[in-house]
Design a protein around this motif. Sequence first.
Motif, PDB file in Angstrom:
ATOM      1  N   GLU A 105      33.176  30.437  78.899  1.00 39.23           N
ATOM      2  CA  GLU A 105      31.848  30.849  78.449  1.00 39.23           C
ATOM      3  C   GLU A 105      31.849  32.212  77.753  1.00 39.23           C
ATOM      4  O   GLU A 105      30.895  32.529  77.034  1.00 39.23           O
ATOM      5  CB  GLU A 105      30.887  30.905  79.637  1.00 39.23           C
ATOM      6  CG  GLU A 105      30.581  29.545  80.247  1.00 39.23           C
ATOM      7  CD  GLU A 105      29.610  29.646  81.419  1.00 39.23           C
ATOM      8  OE1 GLU A 105      28.914  28.650  81.690  1.00 39.23           O
ATOM      9  OE2 GLU A 105      29.555  30.720  82.063  1.00 39.23           O
ATOM     10  N   ASP A 106      32.898  32.992  77.964  1.00 34.09           N
ATOM     11  CA  ASP A 106      32.917  34.357  77.437  1.00 34.09           C
ATOM     12  C   ASP A 106      34.302  34.706  76.905  1.00 34.09           C
ATOM     13  O   ASP A 106      35.192  35.094  77.661  1.00 34.09           O
ATOM     14  CB  ASP A 106      32.509  35.341  78.545  1.00 34.09           C
ATOM     15  CG  ASP A 106      32.425  36.778  78.053  1.00 34.09           C
ATOM     16  OD1 ASP A 106      32.452  37.000  76.825  1.00 34.09           O
ATOM     17  OD2 ASP A 106      32.335  37.698  78.898  1.00 34.09           O
ATOM     18  N   GLU A 132      27.623  34.547  69.595  1.00 29.97           N
ATOM     19  CA  GLU A 132      26.544  35.310  70.225  1.00 29.97           C
ATOM     20  C   GLU A 132      26.184  36.543  69.405  1.00 29.97           C
ATOM     21  O   GLU A 132      25.004  36.868  69.222  1.00 29.97           O
ATOM     22  CB  GLU A 132      26.968  35.735  71.635  1.00 29.97           C
ATOM     23  CG  GLU A 132      27.098  34.572  72.618  1.00 29.97           C
ATOM     24  CD  GLU A 132      27.607  35.036  73.976  1.00 29.97           C
ATOM     25  OE1 GLU A 132      27.325  36.198  74.352  1.00 29.97           O
ATOM     26  OE2 GLU A 132      28.302  34.255  74.647  1.00 29.97           O
ATOM     27  N   GLN A 178      32.171  27.472  71.980  1.00 30.91           N
ATOM     28  CA  GLN A 178      30.934  27.044  72.643  1.00 30.91           C
ATOM     29  C   GLN A 178      30.815  25.523  72.672  1.00 30.91           C
ATOM     30  O   GLN A 178      30.434  24.937  73.689  1.00 30.91           O
ATOM     31  CB  GLN A 178      29.723  27.640  71.908  1.00 30.91           C
ATOM     32  CG  GLN A 178      29.524  29.129  72.133  1.00 30.91           C
ATOM     33  CD  GLN A 178      28.200  29.610  71.582  1.00 30.91           C
ATOM     34  OE1 GLN A 178      27.527  28.923  70.815  1.00 30.91           O
ATOM     35  NE2 GLN A 178      27.799  30.812  71.972  1.00 30.91           N
ATOM     36  N   LYS A 224      26.113  27.804  78.038  1.00 36.38           N
ATOM     37  CA  LYS A 224      26.388  27.804  79.469  1.00 36.38           C
ATOM     38  C   LYS A 224      26.910  26.440  79.866  1.00 36.38           C
ATOM     39  O   LYS A 224      26.312  25.412  79.524  1.00 36.38           O
ATOM     40  CB  LYS A 224      25.106  28.118  80.254  1.00 36.38           C
ATOM     41  CG  LYS A 224      25.317  28.175  81.760  1.00 36.38           C
ATOM     42  CD  LYS A 224      24.023  28.517  82.489  1.00 36.38           C
ATOM     43  CE  LYS A 224      24.243  28.577  83.994  1.00 36.38           C
ATOM     44  NZ  LYS A 224      22.971  28.899  84.723  1.00 36.38           N
ATOM     45  N   LYS A 257      23.818  31.405  72.888  1.00 34.71           N
ATOM     46  CA  LYS A 257      24.751  31.477  74.015  1.00 34.71           C
ATOM     47  C   LYS A 257      24.879  30.112  74.685  1.00 34.71           C
ATOM     48  O   LYS A 257      23.894  29.386  74.830  1.00 34.71           O
ATOM     49  CB  LYS A 257      24.250  32.508  75.039  1.00 34.71           C
ATOM     50  CG  LYS A 257      25.176  32.721  76.233  1.00 34.71           C
ATOM     51  CD  LYS A 257      24.636  33.825  77.132  1.00 34.71           C
ATOM     52  CE  LYS A 257      25.535  34.021  78.369  1.00 34.71           C
ATOM     53  NZ  LYS A 257      26.907  34.464  77.983  1.00 34.71           N
ATOM     54  N   GLU A 297      19.701  29.974  74.597  1.00 37.10           N
ATOM     55  CA  GLU A 297      20.797  29.483  75.444  1.00 37.10           C
ATOM     56  C   GLU A 297      20.738  27.963  75.535  1.00 37.10           C
ATOM     57  O   GLU A 297      19.662  27.385  75.629  1.00 37.10           O
ATOM     58  CB  GLU A 297      20.703  30.079  76.843  1.00 37.10           C
ATOM     59  CG  GLU A 297      21.843  29.662  77.774  1.00 37.10           C
ATOM     60  CD  GLU A 297      21.750  30.334  79.137  1.00 37.10           C
ATOM     61  OE1 GLU A 297      21.371  29.646  80.114  1.00 37.10           O
ATOM     62  OE2 GLU A 297      22.058  31.538  79.230  1.00 37.10           O
ATOM     63  N   THR A 335      33.366  32.626  71.524  1.00 34.14           N
ATOM     64  CA  THR A 335      31.951  32.528  71.924  1.00 34.14           C
ATOM     65  C   THR A 335      31.206  33.820  71.621  1.00 34.14           C
ATOM     66  O   THR A 335      30.035  33.802  71.247  1.00 34.14           O
ATOM     67  CB  THR A 335      31.820  32.196  73.420  1.00 34.14           C
ATOM     68  OG1 THR A 335      32.387  33.250  74.203  1.00 34.14           O
ATOM     69  CG2 THR A 335      32.524  30.886  73.757  1.00 34.14           C
ATOM     70  N   ARG A 336      31.883  34.951  71.793  1.00 32.37           N
ATOM     71  CA  ARG A 336      31.230  36.234  71.514  1.00 32.37           C
ATOM     72  C   ARG A 336      30.903  36.377  70.026  1.00 32.37           C
ATOM     73  O   ARG A 336      29.916  37.035  69.664  1.00 32.37           O
ATOM     74  CB  ARG A 336      32.117  37.396  71.984  1.00 32.37           C
ATOM     75  CG  ARG A 336      32.196  37.539  73.503  1.00 32.37           C
ATOM     76  CD  ARG A 336      32.826  38.849  73.925  1.00 32.37           C
ATOM     77  NE  ARG A 336      34.255  38.908  73.642  1.00 32.37           N
ATOM     78  CZ  ARG A 336      35.213  38.526  74.475  1.00 32.37           C
ATOM     79  NH1 ARG A 336      34.885  38.016  75.661  1.00 32.37           N
ATOM     80  NH2 ARG A 336      36.484  38.629  74.152  1.00 32.37           N
ATOM     81  N   PRO A 349      17.595  35.785  72.697  1.00 28.98           N
ATOM     82  CA  PRO A 349      18.698  34.835  72.861  1.00 28.98           C
ATOM     83  C   PRO A 349      18.232  33.394  73.052  1.00 28.98           C
ATOM     84  O   PRO A 349      17.218  33.141  73.707  1.00 28.98           O
ATOM     85  CB  PRO A 349      19.416  35.340  74.125  1.00 28.98           C
ATOM     86  CG  PRO A 349      19.027  36.775  74.236  1.00 28.98           C
ATOM     87  CD  PRO A 349      17.624  36.858  73.707  1.00 28.98           C
TER      88      PRO A 349
END
Length: 545
Positions: A71-72, A80, A404, A88, A86, A51, A76-77, A49
């Motif tokens: 964030e989720d 990812e 994101q 943050k 990813k 980030e 966003t998924r 990953p």
Amino acid sequence: MHKRSKIASLLMACMVLVVFSGCSGGNSDNAQPQISEQDYEPYGKYETPVEFTIGRNTNHVNNLPPGDTIEDNLATRYVEDRVNVKAKVAWETDDMDQKLSLSMTTGELPDVMLVSREIFNQLVDNDLIADMTEVYEKTASEGVKNIYGSYGDLLLDQVKVDGKIMGLPMTNIGNQHQLLWIRKDWVDKVGAKLPETAEDVWNLARTFVEKDVSGTGKTVGMVMDSNAMNFSPMFATHGAFPTNWIEKDGQVVYGSVQPEMKQALAEVSAMYKEGLIDKQFAVRSSEEKEALVINGQAGIVFNPWWIGYTNYKDSIKQNPEAVWVAVSAPLDQDGKFRTIRQDPVGGGIVVVNKNFAHPEAIMKSVNLTTDFLYSLTDDAINYKKEHPDEMLTDASRWNNDPTQIPMQVDYDDVLKRYYEDLMKADESGDASAVQEDRVVSFKAYQEFKEKGNAVDVNTYGEYLSRIEGQREANNPNLEVTPAGFYGTTETMKLKWANLQKLEEETILKIIMGQAPIDEFDTFVDTWKRTGGDEITEEVNEMAQR
């Protein structure tokens, strides 16, 4: 030097290096790994990953399904899952410029930032952001490149420094100029025709007022914004383009201080004096102005194509017989509806911390987010279909908040593409041919054709903007001129606010008859002496770079 002193000095040097390398949120230049050609692949997935941290504007509207976060979530998924990138959130703020200015002084910058032009320039001057030229050329998807390419050189030139692409601009789509919206049922009621020239427009307003076509005893001729700038089509018939930098005689000049502006103000002031413009326009709130239209007192208003997404759509609640149409008027003496191209950079510029190890990962995130929002690929479409219970409560193309990197990009001519897509499907009767994110507009159009004003106001608003507005925004008589300059100069930072205040006060006084038309000459002289000439010189220097 004493041995102990040498050791202390070495320790101190190491501490300084640690502090400065830790401020950026990424690796230092010396520690950055080599980016492989595989990493540059637009949709290449990382084995481990990657980030990044991002500073964001505060999201005050939660339209996410239960359990999802900024964030989720589904958007966003998707990124990812496809490329192993990813995001943050480093922090959220209601004042991005202030937060970033503070972060620059402390050295605590996140990996990714969405910044204004002013902050962009500061970051460039301080060598704090990455050169994205190679990343864009190698990693930008075909979809993103096609979108940016629709602006020609106009868009990317705004973020180039010494020929290098230093950021990824959000886009401000074309053809968002003011249109003349008219109550067609009123036009028919008084036996008039839709206007073409400025004289036609004033005559129609005069007729509406004289015949009190609203039946209220308080019919308003035309609704004007408190700063008068929604009347830009009227100014344009005189070749005047207030609040814009334009090219004239080989130089870039400020439109508000040109002789053509004086001619335009004389005409508008005369029409105000006659009572063809709302007498209280300068003191009305936006809500009060909207109420004049919604309650049926006014039947002529300037507004862009997206009028259906404003409260104006509520007029059919109060007046079920209201028929609103958009017109490209007034035309100039050459039969052209003239306007100036707005700043192609809309909403900000995405920049990447110079010390972030994988700037190409940011491009991948933008690629997939754009695909997701606009359903540009079969993969994005199928992914959303496979996760129906995870969809955002607002799944429109504009809902980029949960992504994101909350940036919006779209084609310069998207209004034309969008409208033609709907018309093609309507003519063929094949709804499946409509691009996925435009289906809601197609359904609204079909429902309006069946029920007319009996539809709910949101459906009506969708029809009004996407059919009536988008059609007229692409009128063949439209003539769009690029502005001569879109940025900010050093002297602007210090003096522009006062110059703008002087300009607005003078224009309003002249329109309302509180100052004679010759007051314009005094304004121009004061404007030039108190910073205008200095700013104009800077603008021309920057425009020639």
